[in-house]
Design a protein around this motif. Structure first.
Motif, PDB file in Angstrom:
ATOM      1  N   VAL B  57       0.862  -1.184   0.000  1.00 21.03           N
ATOM      2  CA  VAL B  57       0.000   0.000   0.000  1.00 21.03           C
ATOM      3  C   VAL B  57       0.895   1.230   0.000  1.00 21.03           C
ATOM      4  O   VAL B  57       1.825   1.321   0.803  1.00 21.03           O
ATOM      5  CB  VAL B  57      -0.925   0.003   1.226  1.00 21.03           C
ATOM      6  CG1 VAL B  57      -1.781   1.254   1.249  1.00 21.03           C
ATOM      7  CG2 VAL B  57      -1.807  -1.225   1.224  1.00 21.03           C
ATOM      8  N   CYS B  79      -9.641  -2.615   7.366  1.00 20.64           N
ATOM      9  CA  CYS B  79      -8.534  -3.557   7.243  1.00 20.64           C
ATOM     10  C   CYS B  79      -8.788  -4.760   8.145  1.00 20.64           C
ATOM     11  O   CYS B  79      -8.998  -4.613   9.342  1.00 20.64           O
ATOM     12  CB  CYS B  79      -7.230  -2.891   7.632  1.00 20.64           C
ATOM     13  SG  CYS B  79      -5.878  -4.057   7.560  1.00 20.64           S
ATOM     14  N   PRO B  80      -8.797  -5.961   7.589  1.00 18.58           N
ATOM     15  CA  PRO B  80      -9.098  -7.128   8.410  1.00 18.58           C
ATOM     16  C   PRO B  80      -7.991  -7.491   9.391  1.00 18.58           C
ATOM     17  O   PRO B  80      -8.220  -8.252  10.324  1.00 18.58           O
ATOM     18  CB  PRO B  80      -9.309  -8.243   7.393  1.00 18.58           C
ATOM     19  CG  PRO B  80      -8.774  -7.763   6.118  1.00 18.58           C
ATOM     20  CD  PRO B  80      -8.614  -6.292   6.169  1.00 18.58           C
ATOM     21  N   ASN B  81      -6.799  -7.007   9.163  1.00 18.52           N
ATOM     22  CA  ASN B  81      -5.674  -7.456   9.981  1.00 18.52           C
ATOM     23  C   ASN B  81      -5.124  -6.386  10.899  1.00 18.52           C
ATOM     24  O   ASN B  81      -4.123  -6.607  11.555  1.00 18.52           O
ATOM     25  CB  ASN B  81      -4.543  -7.933   9.077  1.00 18.52           C
ATOM     26  CG  ASN B  81      -5.040  -8.910   8.066  1.00 18.52           C
ATOM     27  OD1 ASN B  81      -5.610  -9.912   8.429  1.00 18.52           O
ATOM     28  ND2 ASN B  81      -4.867  -8.598   6.802  1.00 18.52           N
ATOM     29  N   SER B  83      -3.609  -3.702   9.962  1.00 17.04           N
ATOM     30  CA  SER B  83      -2.298  -3.280   9.478  1.00 17.04           C
ATOM     31  C   SER B  83      -2.188  -1.776   9.357  1.00 17.04           C
ATOM     32  O   SER B  83      -1.105  -1.270   9.094  1.00 17.04           O
ATOM     33  CB  SER B  83      -1.990  -3.869   8.112  1.00 17.04           C
ATOM     34  OG  SER B  83      -2.744  -4.981   7.848  1.00 17.04           O
ATOM     35  N   ILE B  84      -3.290  -1.073   9.489  1.00 13.29           N
ATOM     36  CA  ILE B  84      -3.246   0.380   9.304  1.00 13.29           C
ATOM     37  C   ILE B  84      -3.592   1.050  10.632  1.00 13.29           C
ATOM     38  O   ILE B  84      -4.522   0.629  11.318  1.00 13.29           O
ATOM     39  CB  ILE B  84      -4.222   0.827   8.201  1.00 13.29           C
ATOM     40  CG1 ILE B  84      -3.773   0.260   6.864  1.00 13.29           C
ATOM     41  CG2 ILE B  84      -4.305   2.336   8.129  1.00 13.29           C
ATOM     42  CD1 ILE B  84      -4.651   0.642   5.712  1.00 13.29           C
ATOM     43  N   TYR B 107       1.502   2.107   8.363  1.00 15.95           N
ATOM     44  CA  TYR B 107       1.160   0.897   7.612  1.00 15.95           C
ATOM     45  C   TYR B 107       2.134  -0.210   8.005  1.00 15.95           C
ATOM     46  O   TYR B 107       3.337  -0.066   7.827  1.00 15.95           O
ATOM     47  CB  TYR B 107       1.238   1.216   6.122  1.00 15.95           C
ATOM     48  CG  TYR B 107       1.180   0.027   5.211  1.00 15.95           C
ATOM     49  CD1 TYR B 107       0.174  -0.927   5.325  1.00 15.95           C
ATOM     50  CD2 TYR B 107       2.125  -0.148   4.204  1.00 15.95           C
ATOM     51  CE1 TYR B 107       0.128  -1.997   4.485  1.00 15.95           C
ATOM     52  CE2 TYR B 107       2.088  -1.226   3.347  1.00 15.95           C
ATOM     53  CZ  TYR B 107       1.086  -2.151   3.492  1.00 15.95           C
ATOM     54  OH  TYR B 107       1.036  -3.219   2.650  1.00 15.95           O
ATOM     55  N   CYS B 112       0.102  -7.166   6.552  1.00 15.84           N
ATOM     56  CA  CYS B 112      -0.816  -6.928   5.440  1.00 15.84           C
ATOM     57  C   CYS B 112      -0.973  -8.192   4.614  1.00 15.84           C
ATOM     58  O   CYS B 112      -0.010  -8.891   4.344  1.00 15.84           O
ATOM     59  CB  CYS B 112      -0.262  -5.805   4.582  1.00 15.84           C
ATOM     60  SG  CYS B 112      -1.253  -5.437   3.159  1.00 15.84           S
ATOM     61  N   THR B 113      -2.208  -8.499   4.232  1.00 13.88           N
ATOM     62  CA  THR B 113      -2.424  -9.653   3.370  1.00 13.88           C
ATOM     63  C   THR B 113      -2.767  -9.226   1.945  1.00 13.88           C
ATOM     64  O   THR B 113      -3.214 -10.034   1.158  1.00 13.88           O
ATOM     65  CB  THR B 113      -3.557 -10.536   3.900  1.00 13.88           C
ATOM     66  OG1 THR B 113      -4.648  -9.689   4.222  1.00 13.88           O
ATOM     67  CG2 THR B 113      -3.136 -11.295   5.109  1.00 13.88           C
ATOM     68  N   PHE B 114      -2.592  -7.978   1.619  1.00 14.99           N
ATOM     69  CA  PHE B 114      -2.777  -7.461   0.262  1.00 14.99           C
ATOM     70  C   PHE B 114      -4.162  -7.773  -0.279  1.00 14.99           C
ATOM     71  O   PHE B 114      -4.326  -8.291  -1.368  1.00 14.99           O
ATOM     72  CB  PHE B 114      -1.683  -8.006  -0.684  1.00 14.99           C
ATOM     73  CG  PHE B 114      -0.322  -7.881  -0.097  1.00 14.99           C
ATOM     74  CD1 PHE B 114       0.250  -6.637   0.043  1.00 14.99           C
ATOM     75  CD2 PHE B 114       0.377  -8.977   0.355  1.00 14.99           C
ATOM     76  CE1 PHE B 114       1.486  -6.490   0.617  1.00 14.99           C
ATOM     77  CE2 PHE B 114       1.617  -8.835   0.945  1.00 14.99           C
ATOM     78  CZ  PHE B 114       2.173  -7.590   1.077  1.00 14.99           C
ATOM     79  N   CYS B 115      -5.152  -7.468   0.551  1.00 13.36           N
ATOM     80  CA  CYS B 115      -6.507  -7.815   0.159  1.00 13.36           C
ATOM     81  C   CYS B 115      -7.170  -6.703  -0.636  1.00 13.36           C
ATOM     82  O   CYS B 115      -8.221  -6.899  -1.214  1.00 13.36           O
ATOM     83  CB  CYS B 115      -7.338  -8.135   1.385  1.00 13.36           C
ATOM     84  SG  CYS B 115      -7.549  -6.733   2.455  1.00 13.36           S
ATOM     85  N   ASN B 116      -6.607  -5.520  -0.611  1.00 10.64           N
ATOM     86  CA  ASN B 116      -7.102  -4.408  -1.412  1.00 10.64           C
ATOM     87  C   ASN B 116      -8.339  -3.732  -0.821  1.00 10.64           C
ATOM     88  O   ASN B 116      -8.897  -2.841  -1.440  1.00 10.64           O
ATOM     89  CB  ASN B 116      -7.413  -4.866  -2.842  1.00 10.64           C
ATOM     90  CG  ASN B 116      -7.305  -3.757  -3.839  1.00 10.64           C
ATOM     91  OD1 ASN B 116      -6.427  -2.898  -3.722  1.00 10.64           O
ATOM     92  ND2 ASN B 116      -8.185  -3.735  -4.811  1.00 10.64           N
ATOM     93  N   LEU B 117      -8.778  -4.152   0.362  1.00 12.33           N
ATOM     94  CA  LEU B 117     -10.005  -3.562   0.894  1.00 12.33           C
ATOM     95  C   LEU B 117      -9.808  -2.097   1.281  1.00 12.33           C
ATOM     96  O   LEU B 117     -10.703  -1.276   1.102  1.00 12.33           O
ATOM     97  CB  LEU B 117     -10.488  -4.356   2.107  1.00 12.33           C
ATOM     98  CG  LEU B 117     -11.070  -5.728   1.812  1.00 12.33           C
ATOM     99  CD1 LEU B 117     -11.441  -6.432   3.089  1.00 12.33           C
ATOM    100  CD2 LEU B 117     -12.275  -5.625   0.909  1.00 12.33           C
ATOM    101  N   CYS B 118      -8.637  -1.758   1.797  1.00 15.64           N
ATOM    102  CA  CYS B 118      -8.402  -0.374   2.212  1.00 15.64           C
ATOM    103  C   CYS B 118      -8.433   0.557   1.001  1.00 15.64           C
ATOM    104  O   CYS B 118      -9.035   1.627   1.032  1.00 15.64           O
ATOM    105  CB  CYS B 118      -7.079  -0.254   2.956  1.00 15.64           C
ATOM    106  SG  CYS B 118      -5.676  -0.928   2.078  1.00 15.64           S
ATOM    107  N   MET B 129      -2.331   0.654  -4.574  1.00 20.70           N
ATOM    108  CA  MET B 129      -1.436  -0.485  -4.433  1.00 20.70           C
ATOM    109  C   MET B 129      -0.186  -0.254  -5.263  1.00 20.70           C
ATOM    110  O   MET B 129      -0.282   0.076  -6.458  1.00 20.70           O
ATOM    111  CB  MET B 129      -2.141  -1.755  -4.915  1.00 20.70           C
ATOM    112  CG  MET B 129      -3.019  -2.355  -3.864  1.00 20.70           C
ATOM    113  SD  MET B 129      -2.014  -3.085  -2.571  1.00 20.70           S
ATOM    114  CE  MET B 129      -3.277  -3.596  -1.422  1.00 20.70           C
TER     115      MET B 129
HETATM  116  S1  SF4 Z   1      -4.389  -4.428   1.758  1.00 19.80           S
HETATM  117 FE1  SF4 Z   1      -5.807  -5.349   3.205  1.00 19.80          FE
HETATM  118  S2  SF4 Z   1      -4.516  -6.127   4.846  1.00 19.80           S
HETATM  119 FE2  SF4 Z   1      -3.279  -4.691   3.676  1.00 19.80          FE
HETATM  120  S3  SF4 Z   1      -3.507  -2.750   4.728  1.00 19.80           S
HETATM  121 FE3  SF4 Z   1      -5.069  -2.803   3.106  1.00 19.80          FE
HETATM  122  S4  SF4 Z   1      -6.892  -3.617   4.092  1.00 19.80           S
HETATM  123 FE4  SF4 Z   1      -5.168  -4.077   5.449  1.00 19.80          FE
END
Ligand code: SF4
Ligand code: SF4
Lengths: 378, 160
Positions: B57, B79-81, B83-84, B107, B112-118, B129
């Motif tokens: 990110v 963010c599910p984890n 990370s932010i 960050y 981060c699991t690179f889920c792209n939700l943020c 990204m």
């Molecule tokens: S990509 Fe997903 S895990 Fe990584 S910072 Fe964004 S929301 Fe969190």
């Protein structure tokens, strides 16, 4: 001299070796992950196999209880990492069913194409890895080489190769890349030439045939009794394709055949997956030119809350039937989530069918079962 | 006698099946230009990732060291984890009004699991990204990054 030899031969008949236990795994290359098989052997003969799971247990079911619905799919990528898209789709379909929303046609088409691409990628990896298990290292490189084309298509559209997280409740995360259709069509043309090559390389090979034909027969009754699904179950003649029996996404619109085997031995399981690859190509071909215009996602609320109740959705992953069971108490997090993973049920038939085979046959059986360990442990 | 011939025939068919496989490998052996291997560390300068590739990110800044982040914290919630982390501060702007702005957008790459939700949920498209995928570090602390550059401020016209 002859006397001595004769005496020796007659005594070897009576030599009884003790049964002994061997731990196959958790770090064994042919278990494809951290799976431990406690094998009871007499000489080379397998008397009992006891699978011990849990070495890579990641508690995904429990973790989902503290996540919101849009966040859950990304965790399911890590369950059966070779069917990441189907896992995502299962959760999203379950949430959509619960909310009783209908996703646009375009989304259905895209999801189905991705399903089949993912199935192809998974079967390619299975093909090459099980070839390697049976001693055909060349297969491993060829399979990985061709899988790369699919992963490139994935990467261009979703930005990731393995843990796609492409499906979100209500649609997909991005629209397909402008190159997507062209690339998929190019891939199909290429792969149709490559699949017969796979057959030439391994399926016809005499060593391979002798190691798989008649080995580890799973009867239809046992397949049903153990709840074996997917290509493994279908090789025994158990018609269990969720795509046919409970169609979802765009599967009702496409014509395809549910391949069924008869023998249920390792070779049949092998052959069935090879046939399935042809079917997958066939399904993609029907859809790829007809992706309808429209939105690629519904506008969902910022916070998705499911109504109170229990919801179940199943999909066909590359390994079999994946069920997602969500219990909701009306909050933004689920109360309980349960995944019925195909690998778990498939694995536990192994004791039943590997008995009295040699230990090398156990490897052949496991190879054609297509086990993915995080899918079993979750 | 018949079984003897069958035995011989089986040997030949077995050898033939092996040769069929060999033919495939030989084809690739003699056409090495069909191979697809990339010489990865050597081709670093020319290596282009796909534009949607999810490497890390990042927060793009323009030439005046301005970014678009309002510090709303939506990415942090989504963010599910975890990370932010958003740390905001309050400043007094020219009109004398108190205003909350972003102090540090922290960050944790390691979580981060690179889920792209943020990126997807950010209302002002402040984060995207990045394409860098070489995330090997000597110590863990260098995997915690502050995305807004020092001294940066928010772009004009971004609505809070
Ligand atoms: S990509 Fe997903 S895990 Fe990584 S910072 Fe964004 S929301 Fe969190
Ligand atoms: S990056 Fe976007 S979502 Fe996150 S705090 Fe800044 S403006 Fe809000």
């Amino acid at each position: 001299m002859a006397e001595i030899i004769e005496k020796f031969i007659s005594t070897t008949d009576q030599i009884k070796t003790d049964e002994y236990l061997v731990n196959m795994g958790p770090q064994h290359p042919s278990t494809h992950g951290v799976l431990r098989l406690l094998v009871k052997l007499e000489g080379e003969i397998v008397h009992n196999v006891e699978p011990h799971v849990g070495y890579i247990h990641s508690g995904i079911e429990k973790m989902t209880e503290s996540l919101t619905y849009p966040q859950i799919p990304h965790l399911t990528d890590r369950m059966d990492y070779l069917s990441a898209h189907m896992n995502n789709e299962a959760v999203c379909l379950c949430v959509e069913n619960a909310l009783q929303v209908e996703v646009p046609e375009r989304v259905k088409y895209i999801r189905t194409i991705f399903d089949e691409l993912q199935r192809l990628a998974s079967h390619q990896l299975w093909w090459c890895a099980s070839g390697m298990d049976l001693g055909a290292l060349t297969a491993f490189f060829y399979g990985l080489r061709d899988r790369e084309d699919i992963l490139d298509i994935f990467e261009e559209t979703c930005g990731a190769r393995l843990t796609l997280n492409y499906t979100v409740p209500g649609g997909v995360m991005f629209d397909i890349h402008p190159n997507f259709q062209r690339k998929v069509k190019a891939f199909i043309t290429k792969f149709k030439k490559i699949l017969p090559e796979y057959d030439k390389l391994l399926t016809g090979n005499i060593i391979f045939q002798n190691r798989t034909k008649g080995v580890g027969v799973l009867s239809k009754e046992d397949a049903i009794a153990f709840g074996v699904t997917g290509p493994t179950g279908r090789a025994s003649g158990f018609s269990c394709d969720v795509r046919k029996h409970h169609p979802y996404s765009a599967y009702p619109l496409v014509k395809f055949e549910e391949k069924l085997g008869t023998d249920g031995d390792s070779f049949m399981r092998w052959k069935l997956r090879m046939d399935e690859m042809w079917e997958s190509l066939h399904i993609i071909e029907q859809l790829i030119d007809n992706i309808p215009e429209g939105d690629y996602a519904l506008k969902m609320k910022g916070v998705i809350k499911l109504p109170e109740g229990e919801f179940y959705q199943r999909v066909e992953t590359a390994r079999g039937e994946l069920g997602v069971y969500i219990v909701s108490d009306g909050k933004k997090n689920p109360y309980r989530v349960k995944f019925r993973s195909p690998g778990f049920s498939n694995l536990f038939t192994i004791n039943h069918i590997a008995k009295n085979w040699k230990i090398a046959d156990l490897v052949a059986i496991m190879a054609t079962f297509d086990l993915v360990i995080p899918d079993i442990d979750r | 006698m018949k079984s003897f011939f069958a035995y011989i025939a089986e040997i030949f068919s077995a050898i033939w099946s092996l040769l069929t496989g060999m033919k495939v490998t030989a084809k690739y052996f003699f056409t090495p230009w069909k191979n697809v291997t990339q010489q990865y560390p050597e081709n670093r300068d020319t290596l282009v990732m796909y534009e949607r590739f999810r490497g890390e990110v990042i927060m793009p800044h323009n030439e005046n060291n301005e970014h678009k982040c309002t510090g709303c914290g939506i990415c942090e919630i989504n963010c599910p984890n975890g990370s932010i982390e958003i740390i905001s501060k309050s400043i007094v702007n020219e009109e004398g009004k108190k205003k909350r702005v972003i102090d540090q957008h922290i960050y944790h790459l390691s979580m981060c699991t690179f889920c792209n939700l943020c990126v997807k949920t950010c209302p002002s498209d402040a984060i995207v990204m990045g394409q860098n995928f070489e995330h090997a570090y000597w110590n863990r602390t260098s995997m915690t990054k502050v995305l807004n550059q020092p001294g940066s401020k928010i772009m004009e016209g971004i609505k809070e």
